[in-house]
Design an enzyme around this catalytic site. Sequence first.
Site, PDB file in Angstrom:
ATOM      1  CE1 TYR A 181      46.960  94.851  22.069  1.00 30.07           C
ATOM      2  CE2 TYR A 181      48.000  96.959  22.516  1.00 30.07           C
ATOM      3  CZ  TYR A 181      47.118  95.962  22.875  1.00 30.07           C
ATOM      4  OH  TYR A 181      46.410  96.070  24.047  1.00 30.07           O
ATOM      5  CG  PHE A 235      38.786 103.233  19.540  1.00 33.09           C
ATOM      6  CD1 PHE A 235      39.166 101.917  19.709  1.00 33.09           C
ATOM      7  CD2 PHE A 235      39.157 103.895  18.373  1.00 33.09           C
ATOM      8  CE1 PHE A 235      39.895 101.263  18.732  1.00 33.09           C
ATOM      9  CE2 PHE A 235      39.879 103.238  17.381  1.00 33.09           C
ATOM     10  CZ  PHE A 235      40.249 101.926  17.563  1.00 33.09           C
TER      11      PHE A 235
END
Length: 465
Positions: A162, A465
Amino acid sequence: MTATPPNEQPTETTYSARGSNYVLRKFFVEEGGVAANPEAVEWHRAVDHGFHGPEPTEEATGHILESMRAVGTRLRAAYTADPVPTAALGADRPVATFCSWNSELTVGPGAGVPAWLISEVTVRPTHARRGLLRRLMTDDLTEAHEAGFPIAALTASEATIYGRFGFGAGTFNTEITVDAHTRLQLKAPTVGSVEMADNQAVARLAPEIFERFHRQTAGSVDRQPKWWGLVSGAWDWHEGKSDPEIRTAVHYDADGRADGYVSYKFLPTQGFEGALKVVDLVCPNWEGRIALWEYLCNLDLVTEVRHAGAPMEDALMWGMVDMSAYTVRKRFERLWLRVLDPVAALSARRYTSHRRLTLSIVDSMGFADGIFTIDTTGDETRVERVGDRPRTQDDLAGKSMPAVELPDGVDVALNVDALGSLYLGAVKASTLYYGGLLRVRDQDALRDIQALMSTPTDPYCISPF
């Protein structure tokens, strides 16, 4: 809550790469559960396959869809538009998945910013290297930027992916073990009291206790409703079933008010003895957290307590008579941050140092690119975009992570992923400088940016999450 965030609608477009053709869709979970959401059901099956999970049951899928609908999750998927070979997964099963929803990131006690959370990113291996992740990420971050979100965030299963999209490691956790053979011996007495609790009662208390923790803890993000089933054992979304082995305890302050809780399970190791695994431990104050640890370590037949989400700097260790009983097994990045609007993001957080600096931010995706001034010398922080930065050869070549150059008149230059790491104080500016990730006008500028971005405590996120 509504299934679709205000002013958002499903979309569909096409995409082609390396001779392969795709349909890209954005959609939402609607009322009616599994039966009314066949597209979301196939999306969820693709996610589980992407993370090597078992085929989800209808009950497990129903729980997941309900949780996503509750927060207005936007689902994105890529579908092959080419003929599907015999016995291959059908064209209704996505070859790539992605989702996001609106949340909030705490940037300091009582201060937060809207955050665009990203999760469930998968690409089927047979469709890799076709730009599907970049296209889904670009579409999603563009929407976030246009909607005015200062920051996006995700938790990553692979740390190498990322950075090229502007995400930097913004909070860290440790995985620890505390030896309980001799019970927990502390240098100072604990405060308040701890009692074993009813799991369902704790599930009702947990949202309010977590909210108090969230409001004062930099690095914390809002939780989805599915968390309270995990805490109580009513539903473990990781396993897709209930967990009757979960136990809970609650901490009460001196006035008898519930202000913390722990959810845990016993893992037999030898004979009747075993280890305790902390599932969730939440308390807005350190005194309560240490008291909960004392409770866990003093339970009969427990030889050690394991926690996979401890903070980087833990008051528990320093409070122990024998800190060698506290072992750090692993250190890892928890929350990855991507600044989309430097003016809004930098204006929202608090500063303990009075400085005025000019920053050059390199962002190949364009959202945060430019030259900015930040001034904390007055009563209020002032952040302004003052111009474009000069284009470099890497910019002209279209590199996803251009080399950082220091323009004339600028104090500090950095890539936007490094800004994400600095934003909440997860790393010192000098560490990035010595690692070759920060350029400065001189040593005075390095001292200034380090003082400016330093925080009183490490950021701490307990809600993956």
